[in-house]
Enzyme design. Structure first.
Site, PDB file in Angstrom:
ATOM      1  N   HIS A  32       0.848  -1.203   0.000  1.00 13.78           N
ATOM      2  CA  HIS A  32       0.000   0.000   0.000  1.00 13.78           C
ATOM      3  C   HIS A  32       0.874   1.240   0.000  1.00 13.78           C
ATOM      4  O   HIS A  32       2.084   1.162   0.150  1.00 13.78           O
ATOM      5  CB  HIS A  32      -1.015  -0.012   1.142  1.00 13.78           C
ATOM      6  CG  HIS A  32      -0.449   0.095   2.534  1.00 13.78           C
ATOM      7  ND1 HIS A  32       0.364  -0.876   3.085  1.00 13.78           N
ATOM      8  CD2 HIS A  32      -0.582   1.046   3.488  1.00 13.78           C
ATOM      9  CE1 HIS A  32       0.684  -0.525   4.316  1.00 13.78           C
ATOM     10  NE2 HIS A  32       0.138   0.642   4.582  1.00 13.78           N
ATOM     11  N   HIS A  59       3.878  -4.627  11.096  1.00 13.76           N
ATOM     12  CA  HIS A  59       4.348  -3.875  12.273  1.00 13.76           C
ATOM     13  C   HIS A  59       4.429  -4.747  13.520  1.00 13.76           C
ATOM     14  O   HIS A  59       3.675  -5.700  13.669  1.00 13.76           O
ATOM     15  CB  HIS A  59       3.397  -2.712  12.579  1.00 13.76           C
ATOM     16  CG  HIS A  59       3.426  -1.619  11.568  1.00 13.76           C
ATOM     17  ND1 HIS A  59       4.276  -0.544  11.655  1.00 13.76           N
ATOM     18  CD2 HIS A  59       2.706  -1.436  10.431  1.00 13.76           C
ATOM     19  CE1 HIS A  59       4.074   0.264  10.621  1.00 13.76           C
ATOM     20  NE2 HIS A  59       3.126  -0.263   9.850  1.00 13.76           N
ATOM     21  N   ASP A 119       5.724   4.553   5.147  1.00 11.53           N
ATOM     22  CA  ASP A 119       6.558   3.583   5.880  1.00 11.53           C
ATOM     23  C   ASP A 119       6.592   2.221   5.184  1.00 11.53           C
ATOM     24  O   ASP A 119       7.173   1.265   5.707  1.00 11.53           O
ATOM     25  CB  ASP A 119       6.093   3.454   7.346  1.00 11.53           C
ATOM     26  CG  ASP A 119       4.674   2.954   7.485  1.00 11.53           C
ATOM     27  OD1 ASP A 119       3.790   3.455   6.752  1.00 11.53           O
ATOM     28  OD2 ASP A 119       4.433   2.062   8.318  1.00 11.53           O
ATOM     29  N   HIS A 120       5.987   2.127   3.986  1.00 17.48           N
ATOM     30  CA  HIS A 120       6.048   0.898   3.193  1.00 17.48           C
ATOM     31  C   HIS A 120       6.688   1.119   1.822  1.00 17.48           C
ATOM     32  O   HIS A 120       6.985   0.148   1.123  1.00 17.48           O
ATOM     33  CB  HIS A 120       4.647   0.289   3.054  1.00 17.48           C
ATOM     34  CG  HIS A 120       4.063  -0.074   4.385  1.00 17.48           C
ATOM     35  ND1 HIS A 120       4.022  -1.368   4.854  1.00 17.48           N
ATOM     36  CD2 HIS A 120       3.549   0.699   5.373  1.00 17.48           C
ATOM     37  CE1 HIS A 120       3.493  -1.375   6.076  1.00 17.48           C
ATOM     38  NE2 HIS A 120       3.200  -0.132   6.412  1.00 17.48           N
ATOM     39  N   HIS A 163       1.357   3.902   1.910  1.00 15.75           N
ATOM     40  CA  HIS A 163       1.890   4.667   3.054  1.00 15.75           C
ATOM     41  C   HIS A 163       3.412   4.737   3.018  1.00 15.75           C
ATOM     42  O   HIS A 163       4.088   3.774   2.647  1.00 15.75           O
ATOM     43  CB  HIS A 163       1.416   4.059   4.373  1.00 15.75           C
ATOM     44  CG  HIS A 163      -0.005   4.419   4.710  1.00 15.75           C
ATOM     45  ND1 HIS A 163      -0.784   3.694   5.571  1.00 15.75           N
ATOM     46  CD2 HIS A 163      -0.776   5.454   4.280  1.00 15.75           C
ATOM     47  CE1 HIS A 163      -1.980   4.250   5.673  1.00 15.75           C
ATOM     48  NE2 HIS A 163      -2.009   5.308   4.885  1.00 15.75           N
ATOM     49  N   ASP A 192      -0.603  -4.030   6.564  1.00 10.75           N
ATOM     50  CA  ASP A 192      -1.437  -3.356   7.559  1.00 10.75           C
ATOM     51  C   ASP A 192      -2.920  -3.696   7.404  1.00 10.75           C
ATOM     52  O   ASP A 192      -3.800  -2.916   7.797  1.00 10.75           O
ATOM     53  CB  ASP A 192      -1.225  -1.832   7.484  1.00 10.75           C
ATOM     54  CG  ASP A 192       0.215  -1.439   7.797  1.00 10.75           C
ATOM     55  OD1 ASP A 192       1.018  -2.328   8.157  1.00 10.75           O
ATOM     56  OD2 ASP A 192       0.536  -0.243   7.675  1.00 10.75           O
ATOM     57  N   HIS A 241      -7.610  -0.429   5.684  1.00  4.62           N
ATOM     58  CA  HIS A 241      -6.571   0.482   6.207  1.00  4.62           C
ATOM     59  C   HIS A 241      -6.359   1.617   5.197  1.00  4.62           C
ATOM     60  O   HIS A 241      -6.385   2.791   5.547  1.00  4.62           O
ATOM     61  CB  HIS A 241      -5.292  -0.334   6.420  1.00  4.62           C
ATOM     62  CG  HIS A 241      -4.096   0.436   6.841  1.00  4.62           C
ATOM     63  ND1 HIS A 241      -3.973   1.003   8.079  1.00  4.62           N
ATOM     64  CD2 HIS A 241      -2.936   0.712   6.185  1.00  4.62           C
ATOM     65  CE1 HIS A 241      -2.790   1.609   8.167  1.00  4.62           C
ATOM     66  NE2 HIS A 241      -2.145   1.450   7.032  1.00  4.62           N
TER      67      HIS A 241
END
Ligand code: ZN
Ligand code: FE
Length: 261
Positions: free
Chosen positions: A62, A177, A66-67, A64, A139, A120
């Site tokens: 996805h 996570h 942090d990915h 975001h 996530d 998410h």
């Protein structure tokens, strides 16, 4: 072409940033190596160097940061084919292959199946590799939890989790996570009498004391203990006084309680 009696892909979990996980899936026979998500370059490149592996694919779950944020730095060192959701192509890094639910491709000759697991984010996908009994959920489904609903509705996330529930119990769930210990504290407020959950919470406490990861986890353990996967169970509905409500409404209530936990 499907491999018969072949070695399953080797899965390596890579801690990144403060609490993210990236994963490598490596096929010894072909040498193909897929990275799932790109939170941070240094730890990923270190594992590749240490193992002597060459990246062939990057799978993005996805959009975001942090990915995806470390993707260009990783590709600069190890060029690879980037695969992500067609629905999110406009807000993902450049994709070499844009995929949607039901699409398949191969890593080391093994079929990778794409699942839409929106909730998410809308456009979040999961990658299921049946022959290696592994699913990369990031996530969406998480260890003892599920992602916060930033974009999707509770109904969407419940539909996504309902797809994942149908996978075999001996599937390894590679999620994004290390949130498991706080998830356990919350899960016990929903099902304080669930013996499997009590045992898992104790195991998680022990693992975290030793600084060990609690990700990945087995899907059967999630089915037995994860309150978000269990919203359709009569025992869970009873535990929170919602016997008469539809599964998705019970999921929505559990998600709302977690948001306020
Ligand atoms: Zn996310
Ligand atoms: Fe994340």
């Amino acid at each position: 072409m499907k491999k018969q009696n072949a070695m399953p892909l080797e899965i390596v979990t890579i801690p990144c940033l403060s609490d993210n996980y990236a994963f490598l899936a490596h096929d010894a026979a072909s040498g193909e190596t897929a990275l799932v998500d790109a939170p941070e370059a240094a730890p990923v490149l270190a594992v590749l160097k240490d193992r002597g592996w060459t990246l062939s694919h990057v799978l993005l779950t996805h959009h975001h940061w942090d990915h995806v944020d470390a993707l260009s730095e990783i590709l600069a060192a190890q060029p690879a084919k980037v695969i992500g959701a067609a629905a999110d192509a406009h807000r993902l890094p450049d994709l070499d292959l844009a995929v949607s639910e039901g699409d398949t491709f191969t890593i080391g000759g093994e079929e990778v199946q794409v699942l839409d697991v929106s909730g998410h984010t809308v456009g979040h996908i999961a990658f299921h590799i049946p022959a290696s009994k592994v699913v990369f959920t990031a996530d969406s489904l998480m260890a003892l939890g599920c992602g916060r609903l930033f974009e999707g509705t509770p109904e969407q996330m419940w539909a996504s989790l309902s797809k994942l529930i149908t996978l075999p119990g001996d599937t390894l769930v590679c999620s994004g996570h290390e949130y498991t210990q706080s998830n356990a504290r919350f899960a016990l407020t929903i099902e304080p009498g669930n013996a499997a959950l009590q045992a898992r919470a104790a195991d998680i406490g022990t693992a975290r004391e030793k600084g060990e990861a609690t990700v990945p986890s087995m899907l059967q353990l999630e089915k037995d203990t994860n309150p978000f996967l269990r919203a359709g169970k009569a025992s869970v509905k009873q535990a929170i006084g919602m016997e008469d409500l539809a599964d998705a409404a019970v999921f929505a209530e559990i998600r709302k309680r977690k948001d306020n936990f």
